[in-house]
Design a protein around this motif. Structure first.
Motif, mmCIF file in Angstrom:
data_model
loop_
_atom_site.group_PDB
_atom_site.id
_atom_site.type_symbol
_atom_site.label_atom_id
_atom_site.label_comp_id
_atom_site.label_asym_id
_atom_site.label_seq_id
_atom_site.Cartn_x
_atom_site.Cartn_y
_atom_site.Cartn_z
ATOM 1 N N ARG A 64 68.770 47.949 43.610
ATOM 2 C CA ARG A 64 67.858 47.202 43.992
ATOM 3 C C ARG A 64 68.330 46.306 45.108
ATOM 4 O O ARG A 64 67.511 46.319 46.273
ATOM 5 N N SER A 434 57.174 43.357 32.436
ATOM 6 C CA SER A 434 57.636 43.105 33.952
ATOM 7 C C SER A 434 56.276 43.411 34.661
ATOM 8 O O SER A 434 56.247 43.138 35.939
ATOM 9 N N GLU A 455 58.467 40.281 39.753
ATOM 10 C CA GLU A 455 59.265 41.018 40.670
ATOM 11 C C GLU A 455 59.448 40.465 41.841
ATOM 12 O O GLU A 455 60.574 40.178 42.499
ATOM 13 N N SER A 456 58.566 39.581 42.587
ATOM 14 C CA SER A 456 58.734 38.875 43.640
ATOM 15 C C SER A 456 59.693 38.122 43.310
ATOM 16 O O SER A 456 60.549 37.496 44.462
ATOM 17 N N GLU A 459 62.971 39.597 43.631
ATOM 18 C CA GLU A 459 63.316 39.847 45.045
ATOM 19 C C GLU A 459 63.892 38.445 45.659
ATOM 20 O O GLU A 459 64.832 38.462 46.435
#
Length: 488
Positions: A64, A434, A455-456, A459
């Motif tokens: 990822r 998730s 998820e943000s 990141e």
């Protein structure tokens, strides 16, 4: 021509996985095609790949970071411990058998061709491969036939950077001592060192850094401070769980019994990140808390032996009391199997053949079988109408009356089981928390409000990690030290 560099550590848990992820993201931001690679990993925290196999979850996170989908070639050998001395061996994503540690030690060199095959396939499609070692090359008792550290580096002729962990103390001895025990050919492959997890004023370690450089003749690639946002990245090792679990949340108490063969505990990462959730890892010797809103039984690499461990702790009695009080229970994968009436292992896949009683909170029965189910799936939570995605990674088939109350749906097919009152649920699907909309709907029944974009957050943490590595590591020196890979 593709370049490669290998990050090896002076021991386990020095932060190799995270630093490799940061390096990959940093070079990807420079416009390079980068890939992670770990020849051999040992973990029960696995990820399912799009090509239908499984790899260590750390390599999935590194993929990822690199901006690519995880692939089985990124971790060709995965060892999944299922007893004190034995492990399932996964080769290029597929189960290849079970071996005791002594037998694996004798036979591991035979796996080197598969490792090199995967490595060369990756090299054909990128500019840079960043390789992660396992444990420490200083474990001289494991050097014969090694495929995880210097054995691989020598076979592939890849330069190495050695990383030490100053947080655990003795980092000068860690690095200098590693050089002292390696043979000259292995030592010649090490081109530099780095020190990780520094706290405080880095200038206080300038003399220590220079002493290491003088004693070893290796240049320093940096003294890297402790990365404060590491907790926002998925945990790789089960040893990280107790610290990760204390979210500081209030209102919704989720209790997770810490079983010996706990597996695929990435289900806990989104819950740990929730401000409105108090996620508690319940360690052996501690009862399940009476105030728990939800008891969560996560996956297990050895369901029957972990069920025995749960009973030995008296957690089965605590769980029955929790249910009588009107508490909720969720079992995922192995935890789902434990909640049923019985677990049958007719072929002795997990140990002695036979049938053992389950916890009896779901009217289902499980039969173990050698075929492993591996799949990435998307579906819905019909009760809330929310979309979700997850993955399946298990052996065994579960059936029974409560399966008629499947509470999830994937491809139009009901998944899981629920008790008549709906307070006890189970499912084979991992990773469902998730999905933000599902997690929010699920937690709402316990009075917890969720606005987290999980998820943000991952990141953002990867971007911050890349900034951290760019600032404190000499990546230009790292690039210059990387070696060219000859075409296979």
């Amino acid at each position: 021509m593709t370049k490669a560099i290998m990050i090896q550590g002076t021991g386990s848990n020095v932060g190799k996985s995270m630093i490799v992820a940061g390096i990959l993201r940093a070079f990807a931001r420079r416009g390079m095609k980068v890939r992670p690679f770990k020849p051999q990993n040992m973990s029960n925290n696995a990820a399912v790949t799009e090509d239908g196999g499984e790899i260590g979850r750390a390599q999935a996170l590194q993929a990822r970071a690199a901006g690519v989908a995880p692939h089985t070639d990124m971790n060709p050998i995965l060892l999944k411990p299922q007893s004190a001395t034995g492990a399932q061996i996964v080769v290029q994503g597929q189960v290849a058998g079970v071996q005791e540690a002594a037998a694996f030690g004798r036979n591991k060199a035979a796996l080197l061709p598969a490792v090199l095959q995967s490595f060369n396939r990756l090299a054909a499609h990128c500019d840079l491969i960043v390789i992660e070692g396992a444990g420490s090359p200083a474990e001289t008792n494991l050097r014969d036939g090694d495929i995880a550290n210097m054995g691989f580096a020598r076979a592939a002729q890849v330069p190495v950077v050695l990383m030490g962990d100053i947080d655990r103390g003795g980092v000068i001895a860690q690095i200098v001592g590693t050089q002292a025990v390696l043979d000259p050919t292995d030592n010649a492959l090490i081109r530099g060192f780095a020190v990780n997890k520094f706290r405080g004023d880095r200038a206080l370690f300038d003399a220590g850094r220079d002493d290491i450089a003088t004693r070893t003749g290796w240049p320093s690639l940096g003294v890297i401070p402790w990365f404060d946002r590491a907790h926002r990245l998925p945990a790789e090792d089960v040893m990280d769980l107790p610290a990760r679990a204390r979210s500081g949340g209030v209102g919704c108490v989720v209790a997770v019994p810490r079983l010996p063969r706990i597996a695929n505990f990435d289900d806990l990462d989104p819950l740990a990140a929730e401000p409105g959730v108090d996620l508690r890892m319940i360690m052996p010797g501690t009862p399940l808390p009476a105030e728990a809103d939800l008891v969560l039984l996560v996956g297990s690499k050895s369901t029957i032996s972990d069920l025995a461990a749960l009973r030995a702790e008296g957690w089965d009695i605590d769980l029955a009391a929790h249910v009588r009080r009107g508490g909720h229970v969720l079992g995922l994968c192995g935890g789902y199997q434990m909640l049923g009436r019985s677990l049958a292992d007719p072929d002795g896949i997990e140990g002695a053949a036979g049938v053992v009683p389950g916890l009896g909170h779901l009217a289902v029965d499980t039969v173990m079988a050698s075929l492993k189910h591996l799949a990435l799936k998307s579906g819905t939570h019909p009760e809330s109408g929310s979309a979700l995605s997850g993955y399946e990674i298990h052996i065994g088939q579960t059936s029974g009356e409560d399966c008629a109350r499947g509470w999830l749906e994937f491809g139009g097919i009901p998944e899981g089981a629920a008790s008549r009152n709906g307070r006890v649920q189970g499912s084979y699907m991992h990773g469902i928390f998730s999905s933000d909309t599902f997690r929010s709907a699920y937690l709402a029944r316990f009075g917890a409000s969720s606005e987290l974009d999980f998820e943000s957050g991952v990141e953002e943490a990867l971007e911050a990690l890349a900034d951290h590595v760019e600032r404190y590591m000499d990546l230009d020196l790292l690039w210059s030290l990387a070696g060219d890979i000859a075409p296979a």
